[in-house]
Design a protein around this motif. Sequence first.
Motif, mmCIF file in Angstrom:
data_model
loop_
_atom_site.group_PDB
_atom_site.id
_atom_site.type_symbol
_atom_site.label_atom_id
_atom_site.label_comp_id
_atom_site.label_asym_id
_atom_site.label_seq_id
_atom_site.Cartn_x
_atom_site.Cartn_y
_atom_site.Cartn_z
ATOM 1 N N PRO A 1 0.831 -1.215 0.000
ATOM 2 C CA PRO A 1 0.000 0.000 0.000
ATOM 3 C C PRO A 1 0.859 1.257 0.000
ATOM 4 C CG PRO A 1 0.089 -0.952 2.191
ATOM 5 C CD PRO A 1 0.763 -1.932 1.282
ATOM 6 N N ALA A 2 0.338 2.282 -0.630
ATOM 7 C CA ALA A 2 0.979 3.598 -0.612
ATOM 8 C C ALA A 2 0.355 4.441 0.492
ATOM 9 C CB ALA A 2 0.802 4.285 -1.960
ATOM 10 N N ALA A 3 1.030 5.538 0.810
ATOM 11 C CA ALA A 3 0.572 6.383 1.909
ATOM 12 C C ALA A 3 -0.826 6.935 1.663
ATOM 13 C CB ALA A 3 1.555 7.526 2.130
ATOM 14 N N ASP A 4 -1.187 7.159 0.395
ATOM 15 C CA ASP A 4 -2.492 7.750 0.122
ATOM 16 C C ASP A 4 -3.577 6.706 -0.143
ATOM 17 O OD1 ASP A 4 -1.479 6.928 -2.295
ATOM 18 O OD2 ASP A 4 -1.810 8.830 -3.351
ATOM 19 N N ASP A 5 -3.249 5.426 0.004
ATOM 20 C CA ASP A 5 -4.263 4.382 -0.115
ATOM 21 C C ASP A 5 -5.165 4.381 1.121
ATOM 22 O OD1 ASP A 5 -3.348 3.528 -2.555
ATOM 23 O OD2 ASP A 5 -2.316 1.760 -1.783
ATOM 24 N N ALA A 6 -6.406 3.957 0.939
ATOM 25 C CA ALA A 6 -7.333 3.863 2.061
ATOM 26 C C ALA A 6 -6.916 2.726 2.991
ATOM 27 C CB ALA A 6 -8.751 3.633 1.566
ATOM 28 N N ALA A 7 -6.916 2.992 4.286
ATOM 29 C CA ALA A 7 -6.644 1.970 5.298
ATOM 30 C C ALA A 7 -7.928 1.501 5.965
ATOM 31 C CB ALA A 7 -5.682 2.507 6.355
ATOM 32 N N THR A 8 -8.864 2.414 6.155
ATOM 33 C CA THR A 8 -10.158 2.083 6.756
ATOM 34 C C THR A 8 -11.271 2.765 5.980
ATOM 35 O OG1 THR A 8 -10.099 3.955 8.305
ATOM 36 C CG2 THR A 8 -9.175 1.848 9.076
ATOM 37 N N SER A 9 -12.471 2.189 6.113
ATOM 38 C CA SER A 9 -13.673 2.804 5.567
ATOM 39 C C SER A 9 -14.803 2.542 6.553
ATOM 40 C CB SER A 9 -14.022 2.220 4.195
ATOM 41 O OG SER A 9 -15.233 2.767 3.701
ATOM 42 N N TRP A 10 -15.093 3.540 7.376
ATOM 43 C CA TRP A 10 -16.156 3.427 8.385
ATOM 44 C C TRP A 10 -17.355 4.240 7.917
ATOM 45 C CZ3 TRP A 10 -14.368 -0.400 10.981
ATOM 46 C CH2 TRP A 10 -13.054 -0.454 11.449
ATOM 47 N N ASP A 11 -18.495 3.595 7.792
ATOM 48 C CA ASP A 11 -19.700 4.263 7.289
ATOM 49 C C ASP A 11 -19.440 4.933 5.948
ATOM 50 O OD1 ASP A 11 -21.339 3.551 9.436
ATOM 51 O OD2 ASP A 11 -20.664 5.262 10.624
ATOM 52 N N GLY A 12 -18.587 4.311 5.142
ATOM 53 C CA GLY A 12 -18.294 4.828 3.814
ATOM 54 C C GLY A 12 -17.281 5.948 3.760
ATOM 55 N N VAL A 13 -16.762 6.373 4.914
ATOM 56 C CA VAL A 13 -15.772 7.448 4.957
ATOM 57 C C VAL A 13 -14.377 6.825 5.073
ATOM 58 C CG1 VAL A 13 -14.956 9.485 6.190
ATOM 59 C CG2 VAL A 13 -17.414 9.011 6.032
ATOM 60 N N GLU A 14 -13.543 7.075 4.086
ATOM 61 C CA GLU A 14 -12.219 6.454 4.039
ATOM 62 C C GLU A 14 -11.166 7.309 4.744
ATOM 63 O OE1 GLU A 14 -11.256 5.653 -0.034
ATOM 64 O OE2 GLU A 14 -12.584 3.891 -0.124
ATOM 65 N N THR A 15 -10.217 6.612 5.373
ATOM 66 C CA THR A 15 -9.051 7.257 5.984
ATOM 67 C C THR A 15 -7.810 6.610 5.394
ATOM 68 O OG1 THR A 15 -10.230 7.688 8.050
ATOM 69 C CG2 THR A 15 -7.823 7.725 8.133
ATOM 70 N N SER A 16 -6.869 7.420 4.969
ATOM 71 C CA SER A 16 -5.675 6.902 4.302
ATOM 72 C C SER A 16 -4.641 6.417 5.309
ATOM 73 C CB SER A 16 -5.054 7.990 3.422
ATOM 74 O OG SER A 16 -4.482 9.009 4.235
ATOM 75 N N HIS A 17 -3.678 5.658 4.803
ATOM 76 C CA HIS A 17 -2.543 5.245 5.626
ATOM 77 C C HIS A 17 -1.819 6.467 6.178
ATOM 78 C CE1 HIS A 17 -1.894 0.802 4.907
ATOM 79 N NE2 HIS A 17 -2.926 1.067 4.131
ATOM 80 N N ALA A 18 -1.637 7.485 5.350
ATOM 81 C CA ALA A 18 -0.921 8.680 5.795
ATOM 82 C C ALA A 18 -1.621 9.340 6.971
ATOM 83 C CB ALA A 18 -0.784 9.675 4.647
ATOM 84 N N ASN A 19 -2.947 9.370 6.943
ATOM 85 C CA ASN A 19 -3.675 9.999 8.043
ATOM 86 C C ASN A 19 -3.630 9.158 9.306
ATOM 87 O OD1 ASN A 19 -4.429 12.318 6.675
ATOM 88 N ND2 ASN A 19 -6.345 11.444 5.932
ATOM 89 N N LEU A 20 -3.553 7.828 9.165
ATOM 90 C CA LEU A 20 -3.483 6.970 10.337
ATOM 91 C C LEU A 20 -2.080 6.911 10.924
ATOM 92 C CD1 LEU A 20 -5.604 3.714 9.785
ATOM 93 C CD2 LEU A 20 -5.988 5.522 11.448
ATOM 94 N N PHE A 21 -1.079 6.844 10.057
ATOM 95 C CA PHE A 21 0.289 6.560 10.513
ATOM 96 C C PHE A 21 1.265 7.715 10.320
ATOM 97 C CE2 PHE A 21 -1.613 2.510 9.154
ATOM 98 C CZ PHE A 21 -1.536 1.818 10.348
ATOM 99 N N GLY A 22 0.837 8.787 9.682
ATOM 100 C CA GLY A 22 1.779 9.840 9.323
ATOM 101 C C GLY A 22 2.067 10.852 10.416
ATOM 102 N N GLY A 23 1.311 10.816 11.517
ATOM 103 C CA GLY A 23 1.537 11.781 12.591
ATOM 104 C C GLY A 23 2.551 11.303 13.602
ATOM 105 N N ASP A 24 2.638 12.047 14.703
ATOM 106 C CA ASP A 24 3.598 11.693 15.752
ATOM 107 C C ASP A 24 3.174 10.454 16.529
ATOM 108 O OD1 ASP A 24 5.178 13.857 15.097
ATOM 109 O OD2 ASP A 24 4.195 15.185 16.534
ATOM 110 N N GLY A 25 1.881 10.218 16.624
ATOM 111 C CA GLY A 25 1.398 9.057 17.349
ATOM 112 C C GLY A 25 1.509 9.221 18.852
ATOM 113 N N LYS A 26 1.221 8.120 19.546
ATOM 114 C CA LYS A 26 1.247 8.114 21.009
ATOM 115 C C LYS A 26 2.429 7.273 21.486
ATOM 116 C CE LYS A 26 -3.828 8.345 21.362
ATOM 117 N NZ LYS A 26 -3.941 9.713 21.870
ATOM 118 N N ALA A 27 3.208 7.847 22.385
ATOM 119 C CA ALA A 27 4.367 7.136 22.920
ATOM 120 C C ALA A 27 4.066 6.442 24.236
ATOM 121 C CB ALA A 27 5.534 8.111 23.105
ATOM 122 N N ALA A 28 2.839 6.532 24.706
ATOM 123 C CA ALA A 28 2.474 6.014 26.024
ATOM 124 C C ALA A 28 2.138 4.525 25.975
ATOM 125 C CB ALA A 28 1.276 6.791 26.567
#
Length: 233
Positions: free
Chosen positions: A154-181
């Motif tokens: 998968p590429a960063a702009d590919d859809a990773a999830t689709s909830w109620d028809g609304v897609e979220t890309s890999h970049a939006n899920l994994f591209g941020g700083d995330g949680k270190a806790a």
Amino acid sequence: MSSFPETLARALRTNPGGPFVTFYDEGSGERQELSTATYANWVAKASGLLLDEHGLERGDSIRIDLPTHWLATVFLGAAWNTGLVVTDSDSPDAVICGPETLSAWADDAAKRPTLACSLLPFGVRFADPLPQGVHDVGIEVWGQPDAFTPWDPPAADDAATSWDGVETSHANLFGGDGKAARLLSTVPSASPAGADLLASLLAGGGSLVLVTNAAEDRLAALAESERAQPNWS
């Protein structure tokens, strides 16, 4: 910009032996801990199962109809590793189900790959035969290799999830700083909140304590013993 394979590879470089998913089922007494490396091995096996054994392809949709359980985190990773889109649709291209949801999918097993998890300790097989066309993860997954490299990742702009028809890309899920806790949660991982939490912890170098069938006081005790911050909703 990032994708799940890139994010998992970074986690393996930085902390392969540290715990990533720790699972408690207070009903059965099961405790299962997956280091980052062990999680990656399970993801590789499940990836091979989905693509090599059942012929799924990048862009196909998959419904992970599992409760709060460590195998849900594995199949989320396998879906993202191979470019599948995790969905809540009632007509996905493939289904992962458990004992409680098996009957809802068994009748249509001829229409799509339908894989069932017993949810017994150590990921073992069902004790009884499954309906025709339903595949037992506890039988099929063990023969898959511990390493898997998708030929069409998968590429960063590919859809990773689709909830109620609304897609979220890999970049939006994994591209941020995330949680270190280190966080304790009871939320099913294959849900919008659970998937977001797992992705954020992987991206940020954090870890997840996943608990089911526990009373409130037991959750507090587990959070203290696991040195985890409560994240119960």
